[in-house]
Design a protein around this motif. Structure first.
Motif, PDB file in Angstrom:
ATOM      1  N   SER A   1      27.395 -29.491 -87.626  1.00  0.00           N
ATOM      2  CA  SER A   1      27.873 -28.155 -87.256  1.00  0.00           C
ATOM      3  C   SER A   1      27.707 -27.954 -85.754  1.00  0.00           C
ATOM      4  N   HIS A   2      28.621 -27.201 -85.191  1.00  0.00           N
ATOM      5  CA  HIS A   2      28.569 -26.876 -83.762  1.00  0.00           C
ATOM      6  C   HIS A   2      29.023 -25.436 -83.578  1.00  0.00           C
TER       7      HIS A   2
ATOM      8  N   THR B   1      24.146 -27.436 -81.624  1.00  0.00           N
ATOM      9  CA  THR B   1      24.691 -28.571 -82.351  1.00  0.00           C
ATOM     10  C   THR B   1      23.648 -29.087 -83.332  1.00  0.00           C
ATOM     11  N   SER B   2      24.050 -29.279 -84.578  1.00  0.00           N
ATOM     12  CA  SER B   2      23.125 -29.714 -85.614  1.00  0.00           C
ATOM     13  C   SER B   2      23.737 -30.852 -86.420  1.00  0.00           C
TER      14      SER B   2
ATOM     15  N   PHE C   1      20.047 -29.188 -81.493  1.00  0.00           N
ATOM     16  CA  PHE C   1      20.015 -29.061 -80.040  1.00  0.00           C
ATOM     17  C   PHE C   1      20.599 -27.721 -79.630  1.00  0.00           C
ATOM     18  N   ILE C   2      19.845 -26.988 -78.803  1.00  0.00           N
ATOM     19  CA  ILE C   2      20.271 -25.681 -78.297  1.00  0.00           C
ATOM     20  C   ILE C   2      20.351 -25.751 -76.778  1.00  0.00           C
ATOM     21  N   ASP C   3      21.420 -25.202 -76.221  1.00  0.00           N
ATOM     22  CA  ASP C   3      21.590 -25.134 -74.764  1.00  0.00           C
ATOM     23  C   ASP C   3      22.051 -23.727 -74.404  1.00  0.00           C
TER      24      ASP C   3
ATOM     25  N   GLN D   1      16.520 -26.826 -76.034  1.00  0.00           N
ATOM     26  CA  GLN D   1      15.556 -27.174 -77.075  1.00  0.00           C
ATOM     27  C   GLN D   1      16.092 -28.304 -77.945  1.00  0.00           C
ATOM     28  N   TYR D   2      15.235 -29.281 -78.181  1.00  0.00           N
ATOM     29  CA  TYR D   2      15.541 -30.396 -79.066  1.00  0.00           C
ATOM     30  C   TYR D   2      14.582 -30.324 -80.256  1.00  0.00           C
ATOM     31  N   GLN D   3      15.114 -30.433 -81.460  1.00  0.00           N
ATOM     32  CA  GLN D   3      14.287 -30.311 -82.658  1.00  0.00           C
ATOM     33  C   GLN D   3      14.638 -31.406 -83.659  1.00  0.00           C
TER      34      GLN D   3
END
Length: 205
Positions: free
Chosen positions: A72-73, A139-140, A158-160, A174-176
């Protein structure tokens, strides 16, 4: 969930897969399988920490079958609800001179002469510094599957987030990564291994 308690705060106890957490705001939404809110008697089993209630979050786990891939994005754009219209140098100086004339009389010397006004710079710093919009993307990607003996689930997020400064000096990334493995060692004994890690970088001027 309620007001001030005997502990001096109104923060509920948050448990993610049974592990206490300060917040679940950074948890990727697609990783959540269920969310339950407990209060009063139902939360009593967690002791004094549950005086303001308990939020139980269960994340997704693998299921037997062929590998399932989910991607998903999302892209969002934020902006100011309303930006004030500011006076320029000429308007401000004229306004101040009119106030001075009303207070001290029409014969009073103006605070700003035409020469003063002509010599001042006329810069709208809000327009120079602030951007019109602030983009954000998320983005997941997750993969799950397994057999009756062993199941797995792996998820990356990932969040930007960009700030509202044109210079780009304000932002957050953030990277998770979350993963779990469930293994049936025997008919009556099952082993589960969970991993969760998160790295965030916040920049500010």
């Amino acid at each position: 969930m309620r007001g001030k308690s005997t502990l001096g705060n109104n923060t509920p106890l948050i448990l993610i897969d049974g592990v206490p957490s300060d917040s679940f705001s950074q948890l990727a939404p697609q990783d959540i399988a269920s969310l339950t809110v407990l209060k009063d008697g139902a939360a009593a089993i967690y002791g004094s920490r549950a005086a303001n209630g308990v939020i139980l979050v269960t994340t997704k786990r693998g299921e037997s079958g062929k590998p399932k891939i989910n991607f998903s994005h999302a892209y969002n754009v934020s902006s100011f609800t309303k930006r004030p219209e500011l006076m320029d140098v000429n308007q401000f100086a004229t306004y101040e001179n009119e106030i001075n004339a009303r207070v001290n009389g029409a014969d009073a010397d103006p605070l700003f002469t035409p020469q003063d006004i002509a010599g001042f710079p006329n810069t709208d710093w809000a327009d120079e510094v602030l951007a019109k919009t602030s983009p954000e993307s998320r983005t997941s990607l997750s993969v799950s599957g397994g057999s009756e003996k062993a199941k797995y689930f792996v998820s990356g997020d990932f969040i930007d987030q960009k700030g509202l400064y044109k210079s780009g000096s304000l932002g957050f990334k953030q990277y998770q990564l979350r993963s779990n493995i469930d293994v049936n060692l025997t008919d009556s004994f099952k082993l589960g291994v969970d991993l969760a890690t998160r790295f965030g970088k916040r920049t500010a001027p």
